[in-house]
Design a protein around this motif. Structure first.
Motif, short mmCIF file in Angstrom:
data_model
loop_
_atom_site.label_atom_id
_atom_site.label_comp_id
_atom_site.label_asym_id
_atom_site.label_seq_id
_atom_site.Cartn_x
_atom_site.Cartn_y
_atom_site.Cartn_z
N SER A 109 1.20 9.20 -5.93
CA SER A 109 1.60 10.58 -5.63
C SER A 109 2.37 11.19 -6.80
O SER A 109 2.19 12.37 -7.14
CB SER A 109 2.46 10.62 -4.36
OG SER A 109 1.74 10.12 -3.26
N LEU A 163 0.82 -1.21 0.00
CA LEU A 163 0.00 0.00 0.00
C LEU A 163 0.86 1.26 0.00
O LEU A 163 0.54 2.25 -0.68
CB LEU A 163 -0.93 -0.01 1.22
CG LEU A 163 -2.00 -1.11 1.24
CD1 LEU A 163 -2.80 -1.05 2.53
CD2 LEU A 163 -2.92 -0.97 0.03
N SER A 164 1.94 1.24 0.76
CA SER A 164 2.83 2.42 0.79
C SER A 164 3.48 2.65 -0.56
O SER A 164 3.60 3.80 -1.03
CB SER A 164 3.90 2.24 1.87
OG SER A 164 3.32 2.09 3.15
N THR A 203 0.93 4.04 -2.87
CA THR A 203 0.66 5.45 -2.53
C THR A 203 1.74 6.37 -3.10
O THR A 203 1.44 7.46 -3.62
CB THR A 203 0.57 5.60 -1.00
OG1 THR A 203 -0.45 4.75 -0.49
CG2 THR A 203 0.26 7.04 -0.63
#
Length: 388
Positions: A333, A325-326, A329
């Protein structure tokens, strides 16, 4: 008037103190007859010739470890709920209305008079010498040892029954916990483990007391009350010490009649072989109960290790999910940064008459973000941070 009232109050307080000083005992004699006694501690001390500190061990309001004490004319017995004083011809049990004491009283009434009635069948011609020999053996086994055997059998059976109940409840609960980890199952196992710890401490105290008694011949010799009473008369008459053979209905199967028949017939004052054999039998039984609890503890520890491994595995999976998930993300971004740059309200010349640029910007930005995401995941797998 006030003075009279004062004396009345004092009389009530005195009567209350006298009432609380009395305790309930049950007396079982060698004929198996039981009698309820409501007496104070001083009457008990005078009856059995023991000190107050010995009687304090039997106080149910005080917490004393399991103890077997040999005194000049009595054996003080404190084994869990069994709080007894054994003399050469009677047994005193505290709290006769206790649910755990009532079966012990019935067993004493049944077992103690066996020796005195064992001669009823020796007049029969077909049984002859065999009945005489068996009756003689039972009659020569001291009264205090028969009573002590009943008490040891009762406490060993009681603790073994509690252990079996705990095993019956613990093993299914542990198996259910390994199949499904939930708060309900964890709380159930926690309570069972606490109960096992308390029961282990109780069994350990009884075992330690028996072991300590077996290691000291002098302490075992103090338990021979009948020998103390007959010692003087035996020495003056020149006859040998009485024949005491181990003829217990409970542990008779563990000691063959051959070994009993080959026992020595004259015993010295420090000869404690009979009592040692009696205590060893119940020491083995209580040690087996402790081994069951130790096995149960090991099973609980193994289950805890398995649960911790499962929880660690779930925790690692959550960490991997957090990494995915990081990473996603971060890539989004970057994609949002491009959209933010083109979405700014700043005048520039190539904004007009270049509509085809929109789709290329979207495609190239998406490809770049996906490439960065795959690069991060590949690096994490290369370093062993996530599973392959």
């Amino acid at each position: 008037m006030a003075r009279d009232g004062f004396f009345v109050t004092g009389d009530i307080q005195l009567a209350s103190k006298k009432k609380t000083a009395f305790s309930s005992w049950v007396l079982v004699n060698s004929d198996g007859e039981s009698t309820i006694l409501d007496v104070d501690k001083y009457a008990i001390m005078r009856r059995v010739h023991i000190h107050a500190r010995d009687l304090r061990i039997l106080d149910p309001l005080l917490s004393y470890p399991s103890t077997i004490l040999g005194r000049e004319r009595a054996i003080v017995l404190n084994l869990e709920h069994i709080k007894a004083i054994i003399t050469a011809d009677e047994v005193l049990l505290r709290d006769p209305m206790d649910d755990n004491v009532i079966p012990l009283v019935e067993e004493l009434r049944r077992r103690l008079p066996l020796a005195s009635t064992s001669f009823q069948g020796q007049e029969e011609e077909d049984l002859g010498a065999q009945n005489d020999a068996e009756a003689s053996e039972e009659n020569e086994f001291p009264f205090e040892f028969r009573a002590l055997e009943v008490a040891l059998e009762a406490i060993c059976s009681f603790l073994d029954a509690r252990t079996r109940e705990l095993e019956t409840a613990a093993y299914p609960a542990l198996d259910e916990l390994t199949s499904k980890i939930s708060s309900r199952n964890l709380d159930r196992v926690r309570k069972l483990k606490s109960a096992m710890t308390r029961l282990t401490n109780r069994v350990q105290k009884v075992r330690d007391e028996l072991e300590q008694l077996l290691d000291d011949d002098d302490d075992m010799a103090d338990l021979y009350l009948s020998r103390k009473l007959t010692g003087g008369s035996s020495s003056s008459s020149g006859s040998g010490a009485p024949l005491w053979f181990l003829a217990s209905p409970t542990i008779g199967s563990r000691i063959s009649r051959t070994s009993r028949a080959s026992a020595v017939t004259i015993h010295e004052e420090n000869d404690v072989e009979e009592l040692e054999m009696l205590l060893e039998a119940y020491f083995i039984q209580i040690d087996g109960t402790l081994n069951k609890l130790s096995t149960l503890r090991e099973y609980i520890d193994d289950t805890e290790d398995y649960i911790n491994i499962q929880l660690d595995n779930h925790r690692n999976q959550l960490i991997q999910l957090e990494l995915f998930l990081s990473s996603g993300t971060v890539c989004l971004s970057i994609y949002s940064l491009v959209a933010a740059i083109f979405g700014m309200n700043i005048p520039y010349t190539w904004k007009y008459d270049h509509g085809y640029m929109f789709k290329w910007v979207v495609i190239l930005s998406g490809m770049a973000s996906a490439s960065i995401f795959l690069l991060i995941i590949s690096y994490a797998r290369h370093k062993g941070l996530v599973g392959s």
